[in-house]
Write an enzyme that holds these catalytic residues in place. Structure first.
Site, mmCIF file in Angstrom:
data_model
loop_
_atom_site.group_PDB
_atom_site.id
_atom_site.type_symbol
_atom_site.label_atom_id
_atom_site.label_comp_id
_atom_site.label_asym_id
_atom_site.label_seq_id
_atom_site.Cartn_x
_atom_site.Cartn_y
_atom_site.Cartn_z
ATOM 1 N N SER A 134 0.867 -1.173 0.000
ATOM 2 C CA SER A 134 0.000 0.000 0.000
ATOM 3 C C SER A 134 0.905 1.224 0.000
ATOM 4 O O SER A 134 2.120 1.114 0.246
ATOM 5 C CB SER A 134 -0.870 -0.024 1.269
ATOM 6 O OG SER A 134 -1.473 1.227 1.504
ATOM 7 N N TYR A 147 -1.796 -0.675 10.885
ATOM 8 C CA TYR A 147 -1.794 -0.966 9.455
ATOM 9 C C TYR A 147 -0.502 -0.466 8.809
ATOM 10 O O TYR A 147 0.151 -1.190 8.046
ATOM 11 C CB TYR A 147 -3.003 -0.296 8.811
ATOM 12 C CG TYR A 147 -3.205 -0.608 7.348
ATOM 13 C CD1 TYR A 147 -3.715 -1.828 6.941
ATOM 14 C CD2 TYR A 147 -2.910 0.341 6.367
ATOM 15 C CE1 TYR A 147 -3.928 -2.115 5.597
ATOM 16 C CE2 TYR A 147 -3.107 0.068 5.025
ATOM 17 C CZ TYR A 147 -3.613 -1.159 4.642
ATOM 18 O OH TYR A 147 -3.810 -1.434 3.302
#
Length: 259
Positions: A134, A147
């Site tokens: 990501s 995350y």
């Protein structure tokens, strides 16, 4: 091109499902693995991919459930796409121990156990491992400490695999998508929709307002990049992070006030 065996974790939704569709269309035998039986069933029916309901984050699950089911139908794994992820959206002072461990399990442990489980077959086939990272693998978004940490660590895992197994013919790479229209991202749009009375389309437009291409990617666009990195056209590429973000990371944030 000869049919390959492609294993996709988190294959029931989003990027994983798009990869299942694209790789199946080119004639690969695709296995999709995840915990959500209903989602897996839908994608399996739509694409012909073979679904396996399991928790990919434990070695026992790979040894006792996943690999035995794969080996019933094939004796090889050519491509492993580590797509499982999510969780860990809070600040350091607010995230509790359970949420922290869930983020590590979903993003990092799942990839580690998957690679370790498939490594011998990947080595035999001189195969590919692709980690779905990501922009959070490269920079920190707000209130997402679990995350962000896990996605940063995922790049370290990718580089270790590339370094240690390149001599055995195994390539390892990662992608770093920006905003992608997926069910997970749709959920992230909800606070903006509530705060500004946006539609979902307006919320995506708002978060992409400073992105050069001014739009999110589709899951299929990300899957196309995944297909390239796992193909013979990328035979010399390993240890790389391909950023797929519409140009977001080229923007010099301190100059936005002059735009």
């Amino acid at each position: 091109m000869n049919s390959r065996t492609v294993v996709i974790t988190g294959g029931g939704t989003g990027i994983g499902a798009a990869c299942a569709s694209l790789f199946s269309l080119q004639g690969d035998k695709v296995f999709i693995i995840g915990r959500r039986v209903a989602s897996l069933s839908v994608i399996s029916q739509e694409t012909g991919a073979i679904s396996i309901a399991a928790d990919v984050s434990t070695q026992q699950s790979w040894n006792d459930v996943i690999l035995p089911q794969i080996k019933i139908q094939t004796d090889k794994i050519d491509v492993l796409i580590c797509n499982a992820g999510g969780m860990g959206f809070d600040r350091v002072e607010d995230i509790n121990d359970l949420q922290w461990h869930q983020a590590m399990k979903a993003n990092l442990d799942s990839a580690f156990a998957s690679v370790r489980g498939c490594l011998s077959l990947l080595t035999e086939s001189r195969g590919n491992v692709l980690f779905i990272g990501s922009l959070a693998s490269l920079a920190a978004g707000p209130e997402a400490c679990g995350y962000v940490t896990a996605k940063h660590a995922l790049i370290g895992l990718m580089r270790s695999v590339a370094r240690d197994y390149g001599s055995k013919g195994v390539r390892a790479n990662a992608i770093g998508p920006g905003w992608v229209r997926t069910p997970m991202a749709d959920e992230e749009m909800q606070p903006l929709m509530e705060q500004h009375q946006f539609t979902l389309d307006e919320a995506y437009q708002y978060v992409c307002r400073d992105v050069p291409l001014q739009r999110p990617a589709s899951a299929n666009e990300i899957a196309l990049a995944c297909r390239f990195l796992c193909s013979a056209d990328a035979a010399i590429i390993t240890g790389a992070v391909l950023v797929i973000d519409g140009g977001a990371t080229v923007v010099d944030l301190p100059t936005l006030a002059f735009s």
